[in-house]
Design an enzyme around this catalytic site. Structure first.
Site, PDB file in Angstrom:
ATOM      1  N   PHE A 143       0.828  -1.205   0.000  1.00  0.00           N
ATOM      2  CA  PHE A 143       0.000   0.000   0.000  1.00  0.00           C
ATOM      3  C   PHE A 143       0.863   1.256   0.000  1.00  0.00           C
ATOM      4  O   PHE A 143       2.080   1.184   0.154  1.00  0.00           O
ATOM      5  CB  PHE A 143      -0.901  -0.019   1.221  1.00  0.00           C
ATOM      6  CG  PHE A 143      -0.131  -0.063   2.513  1.00  0.00           C
ATOM      7  CD1 PHE A 143       0.210   1.104   3.152  1.00  0.00           C
ATOM      8  CD2 PHE A 143       0.258  -1.276   3.067  1.00  0.00           C
ATOM      9  CE1 PHE A 143       0.928   1.086   4.333  1.00  0.00           C
ATOM     10  CE2 PHE A 143       0.979  -1.310   4.249  1.00  0.00           C
ATOM     11  CZ  PHE A 143       1.318  -0.132   4.880  1.00  0.00           C
ATOM     12  N   SER A 177       4.914   2.966  11.781  1.00  0.00           N
ATOM     13  CA  SER A 177       5.092   1.587  11.334  1.00  0.00           C
ATOM     14  C   SER A 177       3.843   1.010  10.703  1.00  0.00           C
ATOM     15  O   SER A 177       2.733   1.172  11.225  1.00  0.00           O
ATOM     16  CB  SER A 177       5.492   0.745  12.555  1.00  0.00           C
ATOM     17  OG  SER A 177       4.839  -0.499  12.544  1.00  0.00           O
ATOM     18  N   LYS A 178       4.041   0.345   9.569  1.00  0.00           N
ATOM     19  CA  LYS A 178       2.856  -0.173   8.878  1.00  0.00           C
ATOM     20  C   LYS A 178       2.201  -1.310   9.650  1.00  0.00           C
ATOM     21  O   LYS A 178       1.034  -1.588   9.476  1.00  0.00           O
ATOM     22  CB  LYS A 178       3.162  -0.563   7.432  1.00  0.00           C
ATOM     23  CG  LYS A 178       4.206  -1.599   7.215  1.00  0.00           C
ATOM     24  CD  LYS A 178       4.316  -1.838   5.703  1.00  0.00           C
ATOM     25  CE  LYS A 178       5.542  -2.630   5.363  1.00  0.00           C
ATOM     26  NZ  LYS A 178       5.770  -2.741   3.950  1.00  0.00           N
ATOM     27  N   ARG A 179       2.964  -1.934  10.533  1.00  0.00           N
ATOM     28  CA  ARG A 179       2.364  -3.008  11.323  1.00  0.00           C
ATOM     29  C   ARG A 179       1.576  -2.468  12.512  1.00  0.00           C
ATOM     30  O   ARG A 179       0.544  -2.991  12.877  1.00  0.00           O
ATOM     31  CB  ARG A 179       3.441  -3.976  11.818  1.00  0.00           C
ATOM     32  CG  ARG A 179       3.831  -5.031  10.795  1.00  0.00           C
ATOM     33  CD  ARG A 179       4.848  -6.003  11.357  1.00  0.00           C
ATOM     34  NE  ARG A 179       6.052  -5.300  11.798  1.00  0.00           N
ATOM     35  CZ  ARG A 179       6.418  -5.158  13.068  1.00  0.00           C
ATOM     36  NH1 ARG A 179       5.698  -5.685  14.029  1.00  0.00           N
ATOM     37  NH2 ARG A 179       7.515  -4.494  13.384  1.00  0.00           N
TER      38      ARG A 179
END
Ligand code: GLU
Length: 551
Positions: free
Chosen positions: A47, A295-297
């Site tokens: 993304f 952070s993408k997490r």
């Protein structure tokens, strides 16, 4: 034939072009003095990260403000990480922010004379350059297996030296051309490595367009430049691409600073002038008192889609990111009463080097301001588009009665100090639901709690009398009527009267207005009540006044 020449032919028999041919194919651009050529070069691995939007926006701005060219290059050489369709998503999302490439990869076909702009389609270009490096002894095939590389790593650990494929640890660096040819002929698998002339005891200096002079340990690692799948690594691919695409400023994340000496080493080996590098700060987040990268997490706001789904106007996020990029933006914006990013002169030099903390309140401030100032028709179209994709129910209502919704959006809007109720498009429908009769009926069914101490008879008498209120008149005329109703029913008709002797009244002027507000809106809070009544219209108001009576 020279043995390196023979090796090059053996490795890449299909490559017939030379670097010179490529130079002719991709000649210098004919641009005015000072025009910058920039690129955004994402990998299609999922993304659009908020940090990537930031990078793309800076890249775009540098090109546009200098009258240059902004490119989109798809870096898809890591086929294991590629996610099908994410190229299109990236491009679609960027276009919502007005970031559309002058040149580059587009799913429907490339645009521009310096392509292909998708790295997996440039294999022959990379191989042409590598073939030449092999001829010149500046690249070589490496036959190490994963086990061999492991053994090297272990030996380095034991000797407490830096890890990596360099110097005496670069096992195949000093094979002779004959040995190489022999191994290839025997079918030994290979990758191609760069032959570095660097020395890690020395330093490499470069001037970063944001950070000024940076000094780092020189590169002496023979990095892999062509993988066994025939595709290049990032290090090599970007050097070749930015050279032949004539990029003048490479805007990329600061995580690439440590590998810049590798890239400069390659530019030197090829005899090419390196573009300027501008390493952008990461966007940070405060986590239990510690600053860390978004952070993408862990963080929903790391994905641009989060903001689009919630209905933040894209321009608000852009303006917010600009305020992070150049801290003087806000001052400029206030002084010029403007959020026009085209009018603001962005400067790489004025960028802060510490990662900025993502500040949702700040974004909300910009967003409120921008929605409030947006011309009605523009806001209406944006809200409709948002509802179409995210709120079926609201969309159906918009389609059924667009003029009604426009009136709702226009409450306290077209004026010097517009009301700033909405942070995002997603806030609108919940706040505007009461305008729709069926939604109001649900509220009425649950019952209203009028101000404590007000007798049922008083409430009902007021509601009955309100039915005679005038419509289509100025607000003060209407309000005089409300006051009169209050006066008839024991409310003070001025704040002064009430202050002097509260015990003499059942309530204040605002209390009587609150009775009406609660009865019609279903809440004690709303924008301008007179405007609301006019939008609802006489018939619906009378219906509500009856329904709002206490049993
Ligand atoms: N594909 C690289 C990345 O996504 C691009 C870095 C660059 O802009 O050179 O980080």
């Amino acid at each position: 034939m020279d043995r390196n020449e023979e090796l090059a032919e053996l490795l890449f028999p299909e490559i017939t072009k030379t670097i010179d041919d490529l130079e002719k194919e991709y000649p210098a651009r004919n641009l005015p003095e000072g025009a910058q050529v920039t690129r955004f070069a994402p990998s299609p691995t999922g993304f659009l990260h908020t940090g990537s939007l930031f990078t793309a926006m800076i890249s775009y701005t540098v090109a546009k403000q200098s009258g240059g060219v902004y490119m989109f290059r798809l870096e898809d050489t890591d086929t294991k990480r590629t996610i099908e369709g994410s190229d299109r998503d990236l491009i679609d999302q960027l276009s919502k922010f007005g970031i559309v490439a002058d040149e580059g990869y587009f799913p429907e076909g490339d645009k521009g004379a310096y392509g292909p702009y998708r790295q997996s389609k440039r294999a022959d270009i990379y191989k042409t350059v590598i073939k030449e490096l092999i001829r010149r002894g500046r690249a070589y095939p490496d036959f190490c297996t994963p086990e061999d590389l492991d053994a090297i790593r272990k030996a380095q650990e034991e000797s407490k030296v830096l890890p990596g494929y360099y110097g005496i640890y670069a096992r195949d660096r000093n094979l002779t051309a004959e040995e190489r040819i022999e191994k290839i002929k025997a079918g030994t698998p290979w990758v191609i490595r760069f032959y570095s002339n660097g020395d890690h005891e020395r330093k490499t200096k470069f001037v970063d367009a944001i950070r000024g002079e940076i000094e780092l340990q020189d590169n002496d690692t023979d990095v892999v430049i062509l993988k066994s799948d025939g595709l290049p690594t990032y290090h090599f691919a970007h050097v070749v691409d930015d050279h032949f695409m004539h990029t003048t400023v490479i805007t990329r994340g600061e995580e690439w600073i440590p590998s810049t000496p590798i890239h400069l080493d390659m530019f030197r080996a090829l005899g090419w002038k390196a573009p300027k590098y501008a390493h952008l700060p990461s966007i940070m987040k405060l986590d239990h008192g510690n600053k860390r990268k978004l952070s993408k997490r862990k963080d929903a706001e790391a994905a641009v889609s989060y903001f689009l789904d919630a209905g933040y106007p894209p321009v608000a996020l852009k303006v917010y990111l600009m305020s992070i990029a150049n801290s003087n933006f806000e001052e400029w914006s206030i002084a010029n009463k403007s959020f026009d990013l085209n009018a603001f002169k962005f400067s790489l030099k004025k960028m802060s080097v510490d990662g900025a903390l993502f500040d949702l309140d700040k974004l909300h401030y910009f967003s409120r301001e921008l929605i409030a100032r947006m011309p009605l028709d523009e806001e209406f179209e944006a809200v409709k588009e948002y509802a179409k994709n995210h709120d079926e129910e609201f969309f159906a209502r918009i389609e059924a009665n667009p003029e009604y919704v426009k009136k709702i959006l226009n409450i306290e809007k077209e004026r010097k100090n517009p009301r700033k109720d909405y942070v995002k498009y997603g806030d609108i429908y919940p706040l505007a639901k009461f305008f729709f009769a069926d939604e109001y009926d649900k509220l009425a069914k649950a019952g209203f709690t009028y101000k404590e101490g007000l007798a049922k008879e008083t409430v009902n008498a007021c509601l009955e009398e309100f039915k005679a209120m005038p419509f289509g008149v100025e607000e003060n005329v209407w309000f005089d009527f409300i006051k009169t109703v209050g006066g008839h029913n024991g409310f003070a008709v001025s704040n002064k009267d009430y202050k002097e002797n509260p015990a003499a009244y059942v309530g204040s002027l605002s209390d009587i207005a609150e009775v009406l507000r609660l009865a019609v809106v279903g809440s004690t809070q709303s924008p301008n009540l007179h405007e609301i009544l006019e939008i609802l219209g006489k018939e619906e108001v009378l219906r509500r006044l009856e329904l709002a009576k206490l049993a």
